[in-house]
Design a protein around this motif. Structure first.
Motif, short mmCIF file in Angstrom:
data_model
loop_
_atom_site.label_atom_id
_atom_site.label_comp_id
_atom_site.label_asym_id
_atom_site.label_seq_id
_atom_site.Cartn_x
_atom_site.Cartn_y
_atom_site.Cartn_z
N ALA A 115 0.85 -1.19 0.00
CA ALA A 115 0.00 0.00 0.00
C ALA A 115 0.89 1.25 0.00
O ALA A 115 1.86 1.32 -0.75
N GLY A 116 0.61 2.23 0.88
CA GLY A 116 1.41 3.44 0.94
C GLY A 116 2.54 3.37 1.94
O GLY A 116 3.19 4.39 2.21
N LEU A 117 2.78 2.18 2.50
CA LEU A 117 3.88 2.03 3.44
C LEU A 117 5.22 2.00 2.71
O LEU A 117 5.27 1.72 1.51
N GLU A 118 6.27 2.30 3.42
CA GLU A 118 7.61 2.32 2.81
C GLU A 118 8.48 1.27 3.50
O GLU A 118 8.61 1.27 4.73
N PHE A 119 9.06 0.39 2.70
CA PHE A 119 9.96 -0.64 3.23
C PHE A 119 11.27 -0.59 2.47
O PHE A 119 11.29 -0.40 1.25
N ASP A 120 12.36 -0.77 3.20
CA ASP A 120 13.67 -0.85 2.55
C ASP A 120 13.78 -2.17 1.82
O ASP A 120 13.27 -3.20 2.28
N GLU A 121 14.45 -2.16 0.69
CA GLU A 121 14.77 -3.42 0.02
C GLU A 121 15.87 -4.11 0.83
O GLU A 121 16.99 -3.62 0.92
N GLU A 122 15.52 -5.24 1.42
CA GLU A 122 16.46 -5.91 2.31
C GLU A 122 17.45 -6.76 1.52
O GLU A 122 17.10 -7.37 0.52
N THR A 123 18.66 -6.80 2.02
CA THR A 123 19.69 -7.65 1.45
C THR A 123 19.85 -8.88 2.34
O THR A 123 20.18 -8.76 3.52
N TRP A 124 19.55 -10.03 1.77
CA TRP A 124 19.72 -11.29 2.49
C TRP A 124 20.80 -12.11 1.82
O TRP A 124 20.84 -12.22 0.60
N ASP A 125 21.69 -12.66 2.64
CA ASP A 125 22.71 -13.58 2.15
C ASP A 125 22.75 -14.78 3.11
O ASP A 125 21.95 -14.87 4.04
#
Length: 361
Positions: free
Chosen positions: A231-241
């Motif tokens: 929706a209108g929420l903001e999330f960081d693009e997470e880096t997973w390794d």
């Protein structure tokens, strides 16, 4: 920071190295009060965690700063204030909670606690503040998010957010599944999904994640931050390794929780393209939590969501936690594909959360 207001103290939480250490009293009491607050809201103990289960999530983390203050009134801990600050590059986000036992509401404590939230956000250069709260159904005026999906009552909690400059961005549905009565439906839907999902195989494990699957699982975990409805929420693009997956796994293991990961693997490429997670604490007679579920966008349309959910539930019921009575899960109200699967399995809605957002000037 230690702050007082109207006879109430906000004291930074001491996190012990282990439960049983000499300095664990505040943490243990924080967990008791946390559980009591959720029981007041939900009318049950489904969200209870033990101090041992929760402690690993407060250990130092290279991906997040977790701040917490205890609310102390008349010498007793009666609530908590928390701020989580993700450490992804360039993050503007802060996620927060203010939780009080009902008997201590109406004294201005929540307002004073929220001031700590904004102060912490500004100190760390965060301008996007986001928070979730349960809004039990009640008569009166309703609030609807811009998505147009779902509604909540304009209750005291909603008015608190509105007074502090927040907008309602999304409704999240909490659903539960009766693990006993749903078993025949799960078996039938699993067979249907297996027939449809040609070219894919199911793989399952409990932590630690096998090395041969760890990179693929990390990639699908990273896509949760970009592919799930926001929706209108903001999330960081997470880096997973692989290292982040190992840390994720170790928290469950250290907390004594049992987890089942079910993935769909694309046979031709060997890629993991869908996954589902089920988890439960040391007492396997309590409720199960269905955690992340995702099908990568490029592999949707093959019943993979149904496949991994039903394969997980089938094994969970027969082999892992046969005495657990139900499963609890959360979905965005506009996430109709996942809700369709859940409803077909037998999940029913039990409450709704509001997702709230404010942008600081």
């Amino acid at each position: 920071m230690q702050t007082t207001t109207t006879g109430v103290e906000f004291r930074r939480l001491t996190v012990p190295a282990a439960i049983g250490d000499a300095d664990d009293a505040d943490f243990v009491e924080m967990v008791r009060v946390r559980n009591a607050v959720y029981a007041e809201i939900n009318g049950n103990a489904d969200d209870d965690l033990t101090p041992q289960e929760l402690l690993p999530h407060y250990a130092p983390d290279p991906h997040e700063i977790r701040l917490m203050w205890l609310v102390v009134a008349d010498g007793a801990i009666v609530g908590r204030v928390g701020v989580d600050l993700p450490l992804e590059d360039g993050s503007k986000n802060a996620y927060w909670l203010v939780e009080l036992q009902r008997s201590h509401r109406g004294r201005g404590i929540g307002t004073a606690g929220y001031a700590l939230v904004e102060e912490a956000a500004r100190e760390h250069g965060r301008t996007v503040l986001q928070s979730w709260a349960t809004h039990p159904d009640a008569p009166g005026r309703r609030l609807t998010p811009p998505t147009g999906f779902g509604e909540i009552p304009e209750d005291d909690v909603a008015r608190f957010y509105l007074r502090n400059g927040y907008t309602l961005e999304q409704i999240e549905r909490k659903s539960e599944l009766d693990l006993v009565t749903s078993a025949p439906t799960v078996r039938r839907l699993l067979a249907e999904a297996e027939a449809k999902a040609t070219g894919y195989r199911v793989i399952q494990w409990s932590p630690p994640t096998p090395e041969e699957y760890i990179d693929g699982y990390a990639w699908t975990k990273s896509r949760m931050s970009t592919d799930a409805p926001a929706a209108g929420l903001e999330f960081d693009e997470e880096t997973w390794d692989a290292e982040r997956v190992r840390l994720h796994d170790q928290r469950y293991l250290d907390g004594g929780r049992t987890v089942l990961v079910t993935v769909a693997q694309h046979i031709d490429s060997g890629a993991i393209v869908a996954f589902n997670e089920l988890a439960i604490g040391p007492d396997r007679t309590l409720a199960t939590s269905q955690e992340d579920t995702l099908v990568l966008k490029e592999h949707r349309g093959h019943r993979l969501g149904q496949l991994v959910k039903c394969a997980g539930l089938a094994r969970w019921r027969t082999e892992i936690a046969p005495e657990s009575p139900k499963v609890i899960t959360y979905n965005a109200e506009e996430n109709r594909p996942m809700l369709d699967i859940n409803e077909a399995i037998g999940f029913v809605p039990v409450s709704y959360n509001g997702a709230w957002k404010k942008v600081l000037p």
